[in-house]
Write an enzyme that holds these catalytic residues in place. Structure first.
Site, PDB file in Angstrom:
ATOM      1  N   GLY A 198      19.820-139.261  27.330  1.00 30.69           N
ATOM      2  CA  GLY A 198      19.505-140.694  27.410  1.00 30.69           C
ATOM      3  C   GLY A 198      18.007-140.880  27.573  1.00 30.69           C
ATOM      4  N   CYS A 199      17.626-142.043  28.075  1.00 31.91           N
ATOM      5  CA  CYS A 199      16.198-142.351  28.262  1.00 31.91           C
ATOM      6  C   CYS A 199      15.485-141.156  28.901  1.00 31.91           C
ATOM      7  CB  CYS A 199      16.044-143.585  29.144  1.00 31.91           C
ATOM      8  SG  CYS A 199      14.335-143.920  29.579  1.00 31.91           S
ATOM      9  N   PHE A 200      14.419-140.692  28.265  1.00 26.13           N
ATOM     10  CA  PHE A 200      13.810-139.419  28.695  1.00 26.13           C
ATOM     11  C   PHE A 200      13.012-139.489  29.998  1.00 26.13           C
ATOM     12  CE2 PHE A 200      10.712-140.060  24.801  1.00 26.13           C
ATOM     13  CZ  PHE A 200      10.146-141.176  25.407  1.00 26.13           C
TER      14      PHE A 200
END
Ligand code: MHO
Length: 228
Positions: free
Chosen positions: A33-35
């Site tokens: 997901g969002c890094f």
């Protein structure tokens, strides 16, 4: 060469944790997901030497955050295999997402990009093991690591970059943002800010982080608040 010159500049003191890197380093590349989050989660772990965030898994050339094409937000972790194993990191990978969840956007698809046969074998074995305990299909991609495109600098150590008080010190230590991104100290501090690690680890590591005494207090306050 410029690296070495930076390191002997007596006007700046390099954080002790960054003095040297282990001789043998291995890399884990994965998407969760969002890094910003996994950059923190892995970055705080003992044995992790450096982290960077970027884009992988697609065919679009030279992706950017606003022109990702078919790439996935990805984190890359260089670690010391003497201190932490691929198995341990893989365990964290599996425990950090729901493998059966349908992905709503390719940008946030969970994926493990293996770098060699050993990683591939372990990734597939653990995936099969998880899968055998579930009725739904595992969606997590396990694919050969091909290419990693570094994300824009403002995405690197994102949570840490949000604190100007700390960044002022890092800019002094590392005038080049590239050196900042590669810093173990920055990876740890970013992780603490993101809510990972605990006070015990912080108490042990703060003398190695290269921060001034008042910034150590500042950071400890953030960690205390996170844990409340
Ligand atoms: N929901 C987050 C995602 C950022 S991440 C780098 C935001 O836009 O704030 O994809």
């Amino acid at each position: 060469m410029s690296q070495i010159i930076t390191k002997i500049d007596t006007n700046r003191s390099i954080p002790p944790i960054d003095y040297s890197a282990p001789e043998k380093i291995e890399t884990l590349t994965c998407a969760l997901g969002c890094f910003w989050g996994p950059d923190c989660k892995f970055g705080v772990m003992e044995g992790v030497v450096r982290t960077r965030v970027g884009y992988a898994g697609g065919t679009t050339k030279d992706p950017t955050y606003h022109n990702l094409g078919d790439h996935i937000e990805t984190v890359q972790i260089d670690y010391d295999p003497e201190k932490i194993s691929f198995e341990e990191l893989l365990d964290i990978f599996w425990n950090s997402h729901k493998p059966t969840r349908t992905v709503w956007k390719r940008q946030y698809a969970p994926a493990l990009f293996f770098h060699n046969e050993h990683q591939e074998k372990l990734a597939r074995e653990t995936r099969d093991e998880i899968s055998s305990n579930l009725s739904e299909k595992v969606q997590t991609e396990i694919v050969f690591f091909d290419k990693f495109y570094m994300a824009e600098m403002y995405h690197q150590k994102y949570h840490l970059q949000g604190y100007e008080e700390l960044m002022a010190e890092y800019r002094h230590i590392y005038p080049s943002l590239g050196d900042f991104v590669n810093s173990t100290s920055a990876a740890r501090v970013n992780g603490f800010i993101g809510g990972y690690g605990d006070i015990a680890q912080f108490e042990e590591e703060f003398p190695l982080l290269g921060l001034s005494a008042d910034k150590v207090v500042f950071l400890k306050d953030i960690i205390d608040r996170n844990k409340r």
